[in-house]
Structure formats: C-alpha cells, structure tokens
Design a protein around this motif. Structure first.
Motif, mmCIF file in Angstrom:
data_model
loop_
_atom_site.group_PDB
_atom_site.id
_atom_site.type_symbol
_atom_site.label_atom_id
_atom_site.label_comp_id
_atom_site.label_asym_id
_atom_site.label_seq_id
_atom_site.Cartn_x
_atom_site.Cartn_y
_atom_site.Cartn_z
ATOM 1 N N UNK A 205 0.812 -1.217 0.000
ATOM 2 C CA UNK A 205 0.000 0.000 0.000
ATOM 3 C C UNK A 205 0.848 1.272 0.000
ATOM 4 N N UNK A 206 2.165 1.140 0.140
ATOM 5 C CA UNK A 206 3.037 2.306 0.030
ATOM 6 C C UNK A 206 3.496 2.876 1.354
ATOM 7 N N UNK A 207 3.583 2.060 2.400
ATOM 8 C CA UNK A 207 3.983 2.570 3.711
ATOM 9 C C UNK A 207 5.438 3.056 3.699
ATOM 10 N N UNK A 208 6.310 2.314 3.026
ATOM 11 C CA UNK A 208 7.723 2.700 3.006
ATOM 12 C C UNK A 208 7.924 4.022 2.270
ATOM 13 N N UNK A 209 7.306 4.154 1.106
ATOM 14 C CA UNK A 209 7.447 5.406 0.355
ATOM 15 C C UNK A 209 6.860 6.583 1.125
ATOM 16 N N UNK A 210 5.743 6.350 1.808
ATOM 17 C CA UNK A 210 5.138 7.435 2.593
ATOM 18 C C UNK A 210 6.062 7.836 3.739
ATOM 19 N N UNK A 211 6.703 6.851 4.383
ATOM 20 C CA UNK A 211 7.650 7.164 5.454
ATOM 21 C C UNK A 211 8.813 7.993 4.920
ATOM 22 N N UNK B 215 19.170 10.394 19.655
ATOM 23 C CA UNK B 215 17.883 11.072 19.599
ATOM 24 C C UNK B 215 17.323 10.957 18.184
ATOM 25 N N UNK B 216 16.212 10.276 18.056
ATOM 26 C CA UNK B 216 15.615 10.059 16.739
ATOM 27 C C UNK B 216 14.101 10.086 16.862
ATOM 28 N N UNK B 217 13.466 10.341 15.739
ATOM 29 C CA UNK B 217 12.009 10.254 15.675
ATOM 30 C C UNK B 217 11.620 8.935 15.020
ATOM 31 N N UNK B 218 10.484 8.400 15.415
ATOM 32 C CA UNK B 218 10.108 7.038 15.032
ATOM 33 C C UNK B 218 8.877 7.041 14.135
ATOM 34 N N UNK B 219 8.966 6.268 13.058
ATOM 35 C CA UNK B 219 7.801 5.893 12.269
ATOM 36 C C UNK B 219 7.806 4.377 12.204
ATOM 37 N N UNK B 220 6.692 3.758 12.504
ATOM 38 C CA UNK B 220 6.575 2.301 12.457
ATOM 39 C C UNK B 220 5.554 1.907 11.403
ATOM 40 N N UNK B 221 5.785 0.767 10.765
ATOM 41 C CA UNK B 221 4.858 0.246 9.772
ATOM 42 C C UNK B 221 4.466 -1.179 10.116
ATOM 43 N N UNK C 64 7.572 11.525 4.475
ATOM 44 C CA UNK C 64 7.433 12.206 5.772
ATOM 45 C C UNK C 64 8.808 12.678 6.246
ATOM 46 N N UNK C 65 9.818 11.852 6.046
ATOM 47 C CA UNK C 65 11.185 12.244 6.410
ATOM 48 C C UNK C 65 11.612 13.481 5.633
ATOM 49 N N UNK C 66 11.320 13.505 4.324
ATOM 50 C CA UNK C 66 11.664 14.669 3.507
ATOM 51 C C UNK C 66 10.935 15.916 4.000
#
Length: 521
Positions: free
Chosen positions: A210-216, A314-320, A219-221
């Motif tokens: 469904x495109x979770x990796x590309x969306x992540x 120190x990092x921000x997290x996105x999980x899929x 979001x990083x950009x």
C-alpha cells in the motif's frame, strides 16, 4: 469610533537628542488619523520625561487625552517580568470595543516589550492593531505611520501563499500524484499536519504494497524541509532483527562482546541519531526485541552489546505494520506498553481496491517512472488503455499486492512494448499473467485460511468449492459491510437479475457452510 493608542514612553527617542523626530509626540501629527486618547506606560525613573511628553502632546493636540500609567520594571529585558506586568495591565484595563478602536505603538520600548505586545495582541488579550511609526524621509515632510492588522484573512496574498505551501507538502506526501479518493486525500492532509507539528511516533498500518515505506520516506523529507530533523532516515526491517545478530545490527556491538578484531559496529540506532528511524514490519518483532527497543524509544539511551555504559541517540520514530497490533497485543504477541507508545498517531493506508478512482492517476505516474528509468516514451493504444483500466477498476480485481502488483504490471507492459506502444493484445497477456500469478499464490493459502475460519470442518469441503469459498472469505474480511461484500462478489451477475439483494444472497451462501457474517468482524 474613538482611536486609542497604548505604548511605552521612549526613554531615548522621546528625548529628541539625536534627531528632532520623537515617536510618541509624532503620533498626533498625522493627517487623517486622530488620536482621542494616548495610554502612555512609563517607569518612575523617567517621571519627568513622561510629564514633559504629556504636555507637548496636549499643546500640539488639545483634543487628545494623555493618560500616564506608571509601570515600574526592574529589568526591561526580562521577558517573564515584562510579559506578566503587561498581561496584568491588559486584564485590568476594561476594553470597550463597541466605542473605541485600540492600537499598540511598537516603535518605543525594548525588543522584549515589542515581542510581548505582539503575543498579547495575537492572542486577543489586547484587542488591538499594531502601529509602527518612523521619522520622515528626505523627500517627505511628514513622519511615517503604518497599521498592521493581525487578522491574516485580510491579507489574501499571504493566505494564498500559506495555502500553496500546504498544498506543496500534501503533493510531496502523495508523490506528486493527483489522487481523487477523498478519504485518502483527507488522510494525507492529517499526516502532513501531524508530521509538521509533533515529534511523537507515527504508526502506519496497511496491507503489503500500500506504500507505507514510500510514505515514510516522504514524511522524512517533509521533516527535513521544515527543519524538524537534520539526520537521515534509517530503514529497519524488523523481520530480520530476531536473535543476537539482529540485536547487534540494531543496537551496535563492542569488540569485547566477541573478542574478535573488526567485530565492532555502531548499530542502526546510532546511525539514526538526529534523524528518523523507520521500523518496518514492526509486527514481526519478537517480544525480547520489543522490550529493548521500547526503552530506546522512550529514553533515547541503550546499551550496545558488550558495553558497560549507555550511549544516546535522539531520533524520531515511524513504524509500519500490516497486521492488527491490537489483536496481536490481546493474543500476547505484542507488548501493550510498546503499542501504547506507538499509537499516539495511527494512520491506516487504504488498499488499492478501495481507491479505484486513483488507478488512472497512478497509471500516469508509473508510465512516467518507466520513461525516466528506461529512456523510452510509453503510451497505450486507446482500446488497450480502456481494457486495462476496466480490468483494474473491476470489483472482482482485488489487487492482493496492491500498488506493488500494479506497478510491476505496468512496468512489464512497458518493457515488452515495441517502440513504446502498449497494444490490446499486450494488455490481455498481462491480465492473464496477473490472474495466474494470483491464483497460484493463493492456492496454498486457501486451505490454511478455511482451517482458521472453520476448523476441522474445512477438510470436508471439496477441492472444487474450496477456492471459491476462500475467495468469499477474503472479501468478507476486507469489506466494511455485508452489502459491500455482496456487491463485490456479484458485480456482474447482479446486472442480469430483476431483484438484487446482494447481502441476502451472500448470507445464504455463508450459511451453506455454517458461516455467519458476524464472525468476520
């Protein structure tokens, strides 16, 4: 309506030593702008200057009432003191907006005072416009006076610019694809707002493809563009992290852990310092690994393997994830504390079969990608394009691999297209290829699916009926209602029936095998 100006006494400018222009007395010298009352704030150390300015204004403009307000400041550069005393002044003032129009004179006072004035006006604790004055220029004989209204709705150009910037970020998250699905567009708008406003973890749910990796990545950009983060995005496939090698890959390893030279590694968490960590397929993470990664997410500290001291990152997290984490937590396969940490912001990406109106824009996007990568301009013959879109939009075409299957399908036709033209026969070949691929990939899973739903009774179903029933079960599991599932299953035959009750027809079919719609919810 009476004009009222509130402002500080200019302890240096209003003395007029360096130049003849004095900002506070000049307020009453502008044609077309009458001052009915001037509320002048001053410190007792400058009591004589305050009264001198009052007399000067009354002499130049007898109709102007000058009210001196003593406001002693121990340190006019102390933000807390200045703001609290101005806030108290505003609360006790008693504004009458029906009879008076208020202005704040920003030219006098320290920079701290100007900031405090702005905050109080922007929050409407003081219902006033901002007023800025300046000395006369060489070619003009009168001083400058500008009124700033903080209501940005009046500044159409600025508002339009803000709207364009917001649209640019939404287009970025959508990969530049002009999507039409309202639910998806609304979802992207929410993600754009959340990603730019908070550092909290974001959880992206959705089926494979469904495109979770590309969306992540997008979001990083976006976060880089807004300067929320500075580092890169580190992509972690959690399915590969089980065991000691996985822990070393994630947290790093010191030489003392193995005693072998060259065995040191920083780890992916350290690589994500200052940037973003994308925990893909987090539903595949083991319970042990979940415990240690939870501590790192919450504190930004962890122990590399073989280390006696903690390191920080120190990092921000996105999980899929493509499975329901709440169900996994209820079954004891996912830690509830980690789930609570990740679900502050949860967004479920809809599958392709729920976004059929977006197929054509995505087709254009895939053709453009193929042109850039293969160096050939591609296009469909009219009948070929019509046939392919009809197949893609057909409710019976479920796209189990979602956009991953769709993109691969378009790429295959492009590679096989002679001179860049995709013909009707190529489309028919690709449709057969997709159907064969899907039937083969699902054949082994049919028995497992029916066994999970029906138990041992599934073994008594004929092989002839097994594939059909398994497909019905999959559609029921992915549909929001019994009627929606019925419409998908009977999309073609319902057109030839005089009476269409898809829900009742599906209910009877399920009852034949002892199944009920509610068990799929």
């Amino acid at each position: 309506m009476r004009n009222v100006i509130i402002g500080f006494l200019g302890t240096k400018l209003d003395m007029g030593r360096k130049r003849r222009w004095k900002p506070t007395p000049s307020l009453v010298t502008h044609d077309g702008f009458s001052v009915d009352r001037l509320e002048l704030l001053y410190d007792n150390n400058h009591n004589r200057l305050a009264h001198s300015v009052k007399h000067e204004i009354e002499a130049n403009s007898p109709e102007t009432e000058v009210v001196l307000n003593r406001l002693d400041l121990d340190d006019p550069w102390d933000f807390e003191e200045v703001y609290s005393k101005l806030f108290d002044f505003a609360r006790s003032y008693g504004f009458d907006e029906d009879r008076e129009r208020y202005h704040i004179h920003l030219t006098t006072g320290t920079h701290v005072a100007q900031i405090c004035w702005f905050l109080l006006a922007e929050s409407r604790h003081i219902p006033a416009h901002l007023l800025q004055t300046g000395p006369p220029s060489a070619d003009a004989g009168h001083a400058k006076l500008d009124i700033i209204d903080l209501d940005l709705r009046r500044y159409n150009a600025l508002q339009h610019r803000f709207d364009l910037i917001s649209q640019e970020y939404s287009d970025l998250l959508k990969g530049g694809i002009e999507t039409c699905n309202e639910a998806y567009n609304s979802l992207i708008s929410q993600i754009e707002h959340v990603a730019g406003a908070t550092r909290a973890p974001i959880l992206l749910l959705g089926e494979t493809g469904t495109g979770k990796t590309r969306l992540a990545e997008r979001i990083h950009t976006l976060k880089l563009d807004r300067r929320i983060i500075k580092g890169r995005m580190v992509h972690v496939n959690c399915a590969t992290l089980n065991g000691s090698d996985g822990i070393a890959m994630l947290f790093g390893q010191r030489r003392g852990y193995t005693g072998q030279a060259g065995s040191e590694r920083n780890g992916l968490l350290r690589e994500a310092d200052g940037g973003m960590l994308f925990l893909d397929e987090i539903d595949e993470l083991g319970l042990r690994e979940q415990a240690v990664i939870l501590h790192a997410i919450e504190t930004g500290r962890y122990y590399p393997l073989g280390a006696d001291y903690e390191v920080t990152s120190q990092f921000q997290v996105i999980a899929g994830a493509n499975r329901d984490l709440r169900r996994l937590a209820a079954e004891g396969q996912f830690r509830q504390d980690l789930l609570s940490r990740l679900t502050a912001w949860t967004f479920e990406i809809p599958p392709l079969r729920q976004r059929r109106e977006d197929i054509e824009p995505n087709l254009i996007h895939e053709l453009t990608r193929a042109e850039k990568e293969l160096g050939v301009q591609y296009g469909f013959n009219l009948d070929a394009r019509t046939r392919y879109l009809k197949f893609c939009r057909d409710p019976a075409t479920l796209w189990p691999g979602n956009f991953r299957d769709f993109g691969a399908s378009v790429r295959r036709m492009c590679v096989l297209a002679a001179r860049g033209r995709i013909t009707r026969s190529m489309v028919e070949d690709e449709i057969r290829r997709l159907r064969d691929l899907w039937s083969t990939s699902h054949s082994d899973g049919d028995a497992r699916l029916l066994s999970k739903v029906m138990g041992r009774e599934s073994a008594e179903i004929d092989l002839f009926d097994r594939a059909q029933l398994a497909q019905v079960v999959r559609i029921c599991q992915s549909s929001a209602s019994l009627s929606e599932a019925g419409r998908t299953l009977f999309a073609h035959s319902r057109e030839r029936r005089k009476s269409t009750n898809d829900a009742d027809r599906l209910r009877k079919y399920l009852a034949k095998y002892g199944l009920d719609w509610e068990q799929f919810r």
